[in-house]
Write an enzyme that holds these catalytic residues in place. Sequence first.
Site, PDB file in Angstrom:
ATOM      1  N   ASN A  75       0.852  -1.187   0.000  1.00  0.00           N
ATOM      2  CA  ASN A  75       0.000   0.000   0.000  1.00  0.00           C
ATOM      3  C   ASN A  75       0.890   1.240   0.000  1.00  0.00           C
ATOM      4  O   ASN A  75       1.489   1.572   1.014  1.00  0.00           O
ATOM      5  CB  ASN A  75      -0.903  -0.038   1.252  1.00  0.00           C
ATOM      6  CG  ASN A  75      -1.796   1.181   1.337  1.00  0.00           C
ATOM      7  OD1 ASN A  75      -1.898   1.966   0.383  1.00  0.00           O
ATOM      8  ND2 ASN A  75      -2.453   1.343   2.479  1.00  0.00           N
ATOM      9  N   LYS A  77      -0.043   4.219  -0.315  1.00  0.00           N
ATOM     10  CA  LYS A  77      -0.777   5.340   0.286  1.00  0.00           C
ATOM     11  C   LYS A  77      -0.624   6.617  -0.549  1.00  0.00           C
ATOM     12  O   LYS A  77      -0.469   6.538  -1.767  1.00  0.00           O
ATOM     13  CB  LYS A  77      -0.320   5.560   1.730  1.00  0.00           C
ATOM     14  CG  LYS A  77      -0.317   4.283   2.558  1.00  0.00           C
ATOM     15  CD  LYS A  77      -0.230   4.560   4.025  1.00  0.00           C
ATOM     16  CE  LYS A  77       0.002   3.282   4.772  1.00  0.00           C
ATOM     17  NZ  LYS A  77      -0.276   3.384   6.181  1.00  0.00           N
ATOM     18  N   HIS A 173      -9.743   0.658   4.099  1.00  0.00           N
ATOM     19  CA  HIS A 173      -8.507   0.854   4.867  1.00  0.00           C
ATOM     20  C   HIS A 173      -8.830   1.758   6.060  1.00  0.00           C
ATOM     21  O   HIS A 173      -9.647   2.677   5.955  1.00  0.00           O
ATOM     22  CB  HIS A 173      -7.420   1.489   3.988  1.00  0.00           C
ATOM     23  CG  HIS A 173      -6.081   1.490   4.645  1.00  0.00           C
ATOM     24  ND1 HIS A 173      -5.726   2.433   5.583  1.00  0.00           N
ATOM     25  CD2 HIS A 173      -5.027   0.639   4.543  1.00  0.00           C
ATOM     26  CE1 HIS A 173      -4.497   2.166   6.019  1.00  0.00           C
ATOM     27  NE2 HIS A 173      -4.054   1.080   5.401  1.00  0.00           N
ATOM     28  N   GLU A 175      -7.369   4.149   7.366  1.00  0.00           N
ATOM     29  CA  GLU A 175      -7.189   5.595   7.171  1.00  0.00           C
ATOM     30  C   GLU A 175      -8.415   6.194   6.481  1.00  0.00           C
ATOM     31  O   GLU A 175      -8.798   7.334   6.756  1.00  0.00           O
ATOM     32  CB  GLU A 175      -5.890   5.854   6.391  1.00  0.00           C
ATOM     33  CG  GLU A 175      -4.676   5.672   7.286  1.00  0.00           C
ATOM     34  CD  GLU A 175      -3.425   5.162   6.581  1.00  0.00           C
ATOM     35  OE1 GLU A 175      -3.329   5.275   5.350  1.00  0.00           O
ATOM     36  OE2 GLU A 175      -2.552   4.630   7.296  1.00  0.00           O
ATOM     37  N   GLU A 249      -5.943  -5.533   9.946  1.00  0.00           N
ATOM     38  CA  GLU A 249      -4.958  -4.498  10.244  1.00  0.00           C
ATOM     39  C   GLU A 249      -5.340  -3.784  11.540  1.00  0.00           C
ATOM     40  O   GLU A 249      -6.179  -2.849  11.519  1.00  0.00           O
ATOM     41  CB  GLU A 249      -4.922  -3.476   9.110  1.00  0.00           C
ATOM     42  CG  GLU A 249      -4.523  -4.071   7.776  1.00  0.00           C
ATOM     43  CD  GLU A 249      -3.832  -3.034   6.906  1.00  0.00           C
ATOM     44  OE1 GLU A 249      -2.674  -3.270   6.547  1.00  0.00           O
ATOM     45  OE2 GLU A 249      -4.436  -1.992   6.611  1.00  0.00           O
ATOM     46  N   GLY A 255       1.718   1.760  10.762  1.00  0.00           N
ATOM     47  CA  GLY A 255       2.635   2.898  10.689  1.00  0.00           C
ATOM     48  C   GLY A 255       3.237   3.290  12.026  1.00  0.00           C
ATOM     49  O   GLY A 255       3.826   4.361  12.155  1.00  0.00           O
ATOM     50  N   SER A 295       2.884  -2.589  10.363  1.00  0.00           N
ATOM     51  CA  SER A 295       4.321  -2.522  10.627  1.00  0.00           C
ATOM     52  C   SER A 295       5.085  -3.792  10.251  1.00  0.00           C
ATOM     53  O   SER A 295       6.081  -4.141  10.893  1.00  0.00           O
ATOM     54  CB  SER A 295       4.574  -2.141  12.097  1.00  0.00           C
ATOM     55  OG  SER A 295       4.037  -0.867  12.359  1.00  0.00           O
TER      56      SER A 295
HETATM   57  C1  PEP Z   1      -1.069  -0.178   5.814  1.00  0.00           C
HETATM   58  O1  PEP Z   1      -1.103   0.991   5.498  1.00  0.00           O
HETATM   59  O2  PEP Z   1      -1.939  -0.925   5.383  1.00  0.00           O
HETATM   60  C2  PEP Z   1       0.005  -0.649   6.686  1.00  0.00           C
HETATM   61  C3  PEP Z   1      -0.071  -1.849   7.150  1.00  0.00           C
HETATM   62  O3  PEP Z   1       1.017   0.250   6.945  1.00  0.00           O
HETATM   63  P1  PEP Z   1       2.417  -0.081   7.686  1.00  0.00           P
HETATM   64  O4  PEP Z   1       2.948  -1.363   7.114  1.00  0.00           O
HETATM   65  O5  PEP Z   1       3.277   1.080   7.405  1.00  0.00           O
HETATM   66  O6  PEP Z   1       2.097  -0.238   9.143  1.00  0.00           O
END
Ligand code: PEP
Length: 341
Positions: A75, A77, A173, A175, A249, A255, A295
């Site tokens: 992703n 983003k 997602h 976000e 997630e 993040g 992460s």
């Molecule tokens: C994501 O944005 O779906 C995600 C898992 O981000 P990160 O790996 O940076 O935590």
Amino acid sequence: MMASVAMMMRAAAATTIQTTPSYSHLTARKTMTPSARTRKNHRMDNNNNNNRRRRRGELLQIVSEGTGRFIVGGNWKCNGTRESVKALVEALNKNVPNIEKNCDIYCCPTFLHLPYVKDNLNERFNVCAQNSWVEADLVDPEHHYDSTTGAFTGEISAEMLEDLQVPFVLLGHSERRTLLGDTDEIVGKKVAHARYHGLSVVVCVGETLEERENGTTFDVIFKQLKAVAKEIDDREHSSWGSSVVIAYEPIWAIGTGKVATPEQVQEVHSKIRSWLAENVSEDVAKATRIQYGGSVNASNCADLAKLSDIDGFLVGGASLNGDDFAAICNASSVHYKAVGR
Ligand code: PEP
């Protein structure tokens, strides 16, 4: 015109994804219109059967692991300039010979970079949009098939993704849920509409830290899943396993550098699978791929990949580095070895 686009998408998907998504739901949607009563009766029959089986204890030995191919998503983003996207595409392409053949991969650039990435990224990687638009007030399920192109300034429709032959779309997602107002219901409608247009969907679910700490993790996740399952017609369950991926997630792990422990991930993934078995079907539960995201990086992916119920990863930050992303894709081999496949 629509039929020829769907045929082209099927052909493209067949060459790039080994677990070829079935687009049969597309034809089914367009030709069959059973009444709401028929669908309701069908669901009630399923529920009654499941209730009987639950009483007999059969659903207690629910499938504990998936059967699908490992799948890793990147992703990107809201990141990238023309220059940095070009560099990332080159880094990923350079890594193709190092990437195992045993996993499916998708990358999610911004809408702006999507055509460039689609034209220049090696076809070992599928492209995936980060969202698609649907009207919030579509309440009648039959209206999922209405067009979402038109006077919706600033939005991108599933029809446009279909036209561009984008095979995947990421929906729900966190976000988007927390910052941009995507409710569970809207995510469900987006899923139904995108599938109607032949897209495979990756649906994100997950709890906040507060929800985990107050013990409502499963209430939150099951509510998110229910909103999706409600919108997917019983007739389409046969294609669910190949065209719906779930990404668990936990919001507190995205993040933040704070990865969920293998025990936490395994617990949630196996409960998601049990939920699918009880509320959709056991076949769907086995076939649905459940990714973990939060992460994940090149150093921690191997430990997580050993879990029987992890079918892949959704990666944010680390997907912006070609070498790291390739290493995470290769955790597929660790997974197959650990689960004896
Ligand atoms: C994501 O944005 O779906 C995600 C898992 O981000 P990160 O790996 O940076 O935590």
